[in-house]
Design a protein around this motif. Structure first.
Motif, short mmCIF file in Angstrom:
data_model
loop_
_atom_site.label_atom_id
_atom_site.label_comp_id
_atom_site.label_asym_id
_atom_site.label_seq_id
_atom_site.Cartn_x
_atom_site.Cartn_y
_atom_site.Cartn_z
N ALA A 90 0.86 -1.18 0.00
CA ALA A 90 0.00 0.00 0.00
C ALA A 90 0.90 1.24 0.00
CB ALA A 90 -0.88 -0.01 1.24
N PRO A 91 0.45 2.34 -0.64
CA PRO A 91 1.29 3.54 -0.66
C PRO A 91 1.52 4.09 0.74
CG PRO A 91 -0.91 3.95 -1.59
CD PRO A 91 -0.80 2.49 -1.37
N THR A 92 2.72 4.66 0.94
CA THR A 92 3.01 5.32 2.22
C THR A 92 3.19 6.81 1.95
OG1 THR A 92 5.37 4.87 1.96
CG2 THR A 92 4.10 3.27 3.22
N PHE A 93 3.06 7.62 2.98
CA PHE A 93 2.99 9.08 2.83
C PHE A 93 3.95 9.74 3.80
CE2 PHE A 93 -0.94 7.09 1.64
CZ PHE A 93 -1.35 7.76 0.51
N PRO A 94 4.30 11.01 3.53
CA PRO A 94 5.12 11.74 4.50
C PRO A 94 4.31 11.95 5.79
CG PRO A 94 4.99 12.91 2.39
CD PRO A 94 4.01 11.80 2.33
N LYS A 95 5.04 11.95 6.90
CA LYS A 95 4.44 12.11 8.23
C LYS A 95 3.58 13.37 8.33
CE LYS A 95 6.61 11.05 12.67
NZ LYS A 95 7.93 10.87 13.27
N GLU A 96 4.00 14.43 7.60
CA GLU A 96 3.29 15.72 7.67
C GLU A 96 1.85 15.61 7.19
OE1 GLU A 96 6.43 15.37 6.07
OE2 GLU A 96 7.23 15.83 8.06
N MET A 97 1.55 14.56 6.48
CA MET A 97 0.19 14.44 5.94
C MET A 97 -0.80 13.78 6.91
SD MET A 97 0.98 13.47 1.97
CE MET A 97 -0.73 13.38 1.43
N THR A 98 -0.31 13.37 8.08
CA THR A 98 -1.21 12.69 9.02
C THR A 98 -2.21 13.68 9.61
OG1 THR A 98 0.34 13.04 10.83
CG2 THR A 98 0.47 10.94 9.69
#
Ligand SMILES: Nc1nc2c(c(=O)[nH]1)N[C@H]1C(S)=C(S)[C@@H](COP(=O)(O)O)O[C@H]1N2
Ligand SMILES: [Mo]
Length: 270
Positions: A90-98
Motif C-alpha cells: 500500500a502507498p506510504t505518505f510523509p508524516k506531515e500528511m497525518t
C-alpha cells in the motif's frame, strides 16, 4: 483482468512520485530489505537448514516431494509473492500528511473493558497460547504512514506503530502449513473479522499499539488493534482479544451484513 492483476494495489501517480522523493530510509525499501531476510529465514527454519532448502528447490521439478515439505514450500512462496513485489505494498505518505483520526465503530468496545488486565489469546491447530502486551512490544517494530479508508466514504492518513502480524506468528513459531485464514475477535466476541492468510502475512499488516505518535486510546482499540491498509476500515479490528489460525473461512461481522468478505481496497466490494 487476471487474478494477479486484481490482487495488485492501485497506487495513484502522485503517490508513486512522492515515494521516489523519499530517501534511502523509505519504508518500502526497509520493508523489502527486511522481507528478504525474513523470507529466507522462514524457509531455512521451516525446512531445517540450507542444505535441505537447496534440495527442495532442486527436486521440485521431479514432483516427488513429500507432501509436508511441498506444503511448506508453497506456503513460503505465498509469503514471498508479497515480499518481493513492491507493487503489492500500500502507498506510504510523509508524516506531515497525518491527521487526527475519526473514532468510528464501537461494536465489541464495551466501556467496562480494562486495557491493563488485557491478554492476547492465540489458537492454531496444534496449540493455544497467551501473550502479554510486553511480549508483543519486544517483537520487530514497524512504523508506517498509510491511508485508512472506511466504506462509509471517509479516509485519513495515519501513522501507525506496531509489529507485523507475520513477525508475531513467525517469531513465536505459530505458523502451520494448513493455516489458510486468520480469525480475529474482540474479548467479548461481539466484533470479529476473517482475513485470508496472504493478506494477514503482508508486511504492512500490523498488530498496532501506537497511532499518530501516541499510545492507542481506548476508543481506537487499546491495547492492540489490527491495521491492514490493503483492506477497508471494517477489517481493521480494534481491541483484539483472540487470534486464531484456521483452515476454514472464518465468520466476519460485516460480511454477515452484506459486505464483501475480502474487504480489499481496489477490489469490488458490496
Ligand atoms: N472492535 C471493533 N473494531 C472496529 C469496528 C467496530 O465497530 N468494532 N469498526 C471498524 C470500522 S467500520 C472502522 S472505519 C474502523 C474505525 O477505526 P477508528 O475508530 O480507529 O477510526 O474500526 C474498525 N474496527
Ligand atoms: Mo468503517
Amino acid at each position: 483482468m487476471n487474478e494477479e492483476e486484481q490482487n495488485e494495489v492501485n497506487i495513484p501517480k502522485e503517490v508513486v512520485i512522492a515515494e521516489k522523493e523519499l530517501d534511502e530510509k523509505s519504508l518500502v525499501k526497509q520493508l523489502n530489505r527486511r522481507a528478504f531476510v525474513n523470507v529466507l529465514g522462514a524457509s531455512i527454519l521451516s525446512l531445517g537448514g540450507f542444505a535441505s532448502w537447496k534440495w527442495i528447490i532442486s527436486s521440485e521439478t521431479e514432483g516427488d516431494l513429500p507432501w509436508q515439505l511441498r506444503k511448506i514450500h508453497e506456503f513460503n512462496e505465498k509469503v514471498a509473492r508479497f515480499y518481493f513485489n513492491p507493487k503489492k505494498l500500500a502507498p506510504t505518505f510523509p508524516k506531515e500528511m497525518t491527521k487526527d483520526m475519526y473514532e468510528n465503530g464501537d461494536v465489541g468496545m464495551d466501556e467496562s473493558f480494562e486495557p491493563d488486565n488485557w491478554k492476547l489469546n492465540f489458537v492454531n491447530e496444534k496449540t493455544s497460547k497467551v501473550f502479554s502486551i510486553e511480549e508483543i512490544k519486544k517483537l520487530p517494530v514497524v512504523e508506517m504512514v498509510t491511508e485508512f479508508k472506511c466504506i462509509e466514504g471517509w479516509s485519513r492518513i495515519v501513522q501507525w506503530k506496531g509489529t507485523p502480524l507475520y513477525e508475531f506468528l513467525e517469531k513465536n513459531k505459530l505458523l502451520t502449513p494448513n493455516a489458510k485464514y486468520v480469525s480475529i475477535e474482540t474479548p467479548d466476541q461481539e466484533y470479529y473479522v476473517g482475513i485470508d492468510i496472504e493478506s494477514a502475512l503482508h508486511p504492512q499488516t500490523l498488530l498496532a499499539y501506537e497511532m499518530n505518535g501516541e499510545p492507542l486510546s481506548k476508543g481506537h482499540g487499546a491495547p492492540l488493534r489490527l491495521v491492514i491498509p490493503l483492506k477497508y476500515g471494517v477489517k481493521n479490528i480494534k481491541r483484539i482479544g483472540k487470534i486464531e489460525l484456521t483452515s476454514k473461512r472464518p465468520k466476519d461481522y460485516w460480511a454477515e451484513r452484506g459486505y464483501d468478505w475480502y474487504g480489499e481496497i481496489g477490489r469490488a466490494h458490496v
